[in-house]
Scaffold this active site. Structure first.
Site, PDB file in Angstrom:
ATOM      1  N   HIS A  10       0.703  -1.299   0.138  1.00 29.06           N
ATOM      2  CA  HIS A  10      -0.165   0.041  -0.191  1.00 29.06           C
ATOM      3  C   HIS A  10       0.804   1.353   0.031  1.00 29.06           C
ATOM      4  O   HIS A  10       1.892   1.184   0.632  1.00 29.06           O
ATOM      5  CB  HIS A  10      -0.938   0.015   1.366  1.00 29.06           C
ATOM      6  CG  HIS A  10      -0.154  -0.008   2.599  1.00 29.06           C
ATOM      7  ND1 HIS A  10       0.488   1.276   3.074  1.00 29.06           N
ATOM      8  CD2 HIS A  10       0.082  -0.829   3.318  1.00 29.06           C
ATOM      9  CE1 HIS A  10       0.687   1.088   4.319  1.00 29.06           C
ATOM     10  NE2 HIS A  10       0.849  -0.564   4.402  1.00 29.06           N
ATOM     11  N   GLU A  83      -1.920  -6.917   7.934  1.00 35.98           N
ATOM     12  CA  GLU A  83      -0.593  -6.808   8.177  1.00 35.98           C
ATOM     13  C   GLU A  83      -0.636  -7.646   9.516  1.00 35.98           C
ATOM     14  O   GLU A  83      -1.486  -8.051  10.287  1.00 35.98           O
ATOM     15  CB  GLU A  83      -0.486  -5.275   8.791  1.00 35.98           C
ATOM     16  CG  GLU A  83       0.931  -4.934   9.209  1.00 35.98           C
ATOM     17  CD  GLU A  83       2.332  -5.492   8.480  1.00 35.98           C
ATOM     18  OE1 GLU A  83       2.454  -6.507   8.312  1.00 35.98           O
ATOM     19  OE2 GLU A  83       3.010  -4.730   7.518  1.00 35.98           O
TER      20      GLU A  83
END
Length: 206
Positions: A10, A83
């Site tokens: 990202h 994550e």
């Protein structure tokens, strides 16, 4: 026939810029992160993607949304691509963590596979959920190209596994925000890394 995965970290967030551990905290992209995503979108606009997947955290979903505009694809959100859950360390810098959890972070850097972050995950748990998601994609999309947008920890885990690395050394793989990596899968257990941490689409090639 093989599946090609375009694997993207990202774009930058304010916490990335301040070197704060994010984990499961849903920190949005910064203005710079959106610019990074738009630059990568230009690079990828002529690719033929059959599907797009992202972690369900906002910074990954927004990055994927920008990347898929030229392709008119819906982004499928996968919780398993999140994550690492950094638990009590989320929102802290490495210096703050060392000051408060010196023993634990030393153990984690040495053996993240076995070390549980206070209130969070072990790397082995992350690897299990990430691998399950990627394997489903590989087995369901033979002969296609797909886009996968997630985070530094999961991408390092995927790449380290493909290369047969000791996952306790996964932190040796550098990943910048909005970088592009590409993996070809002739079969699930025959992944080949063809590009890693490419940032040539960003100003200065960062």
């Amino acid at each position: 026939m093989f599946l090609r995965i375009f694997l993207v970290r990202h774009g930058e967030t304010a916490w990335n810029a301040k070197l704060r551990f994010q984990g499961h905290v849903d920190v949005p992209l910064s203005g710079r992160g959106r610019e990074q995503a738009r630059a990568l979108a230009v690079r990828l606009e002529k690719e033929n993607f059959a599907a797009a997947y992202a972690s369900d955290l906002g910074r990954a979903v927004e990055t994927a949304g920008i990347l898929t505009v030229p392709h008119n694809l819906a982004v499928q959100q996968l919780t398993g691509l999140r994550e690492i859950n950094f638990g009590a360390w989320e929102g802290l810098t490495a210096e703050q963590i060392r000051a408060r959890y010196d023993k634990e972070i030393r153990q984690w850097w040495d053996k993240p596979l076995q070390t549980r972050i206070p209130g969070g995950e072990t790397l082995s748990e992350v690897a299990a959920r990430v691998t399950a998601e990627i394997r489903r994609i590989v087995e369901n999309r033979p002969g296609e190209q797909v886009l996968v947008v997630c985070h530094g920890g999961p991408i390092r885990t995927i790449v380290a596994s493909i290369l047969g690395m000791d996952l306790n050394q996964y932190w040796r793989l550098r990943l910048d925000n909005a970088c592009l990596s590409i993996i070809d899968f002739p079969a699930w257990d025959r992944g080949m890394l063809t590009l890693f941490n490419d940032c040539s689409h960003l100003a200065g090639g960062e």
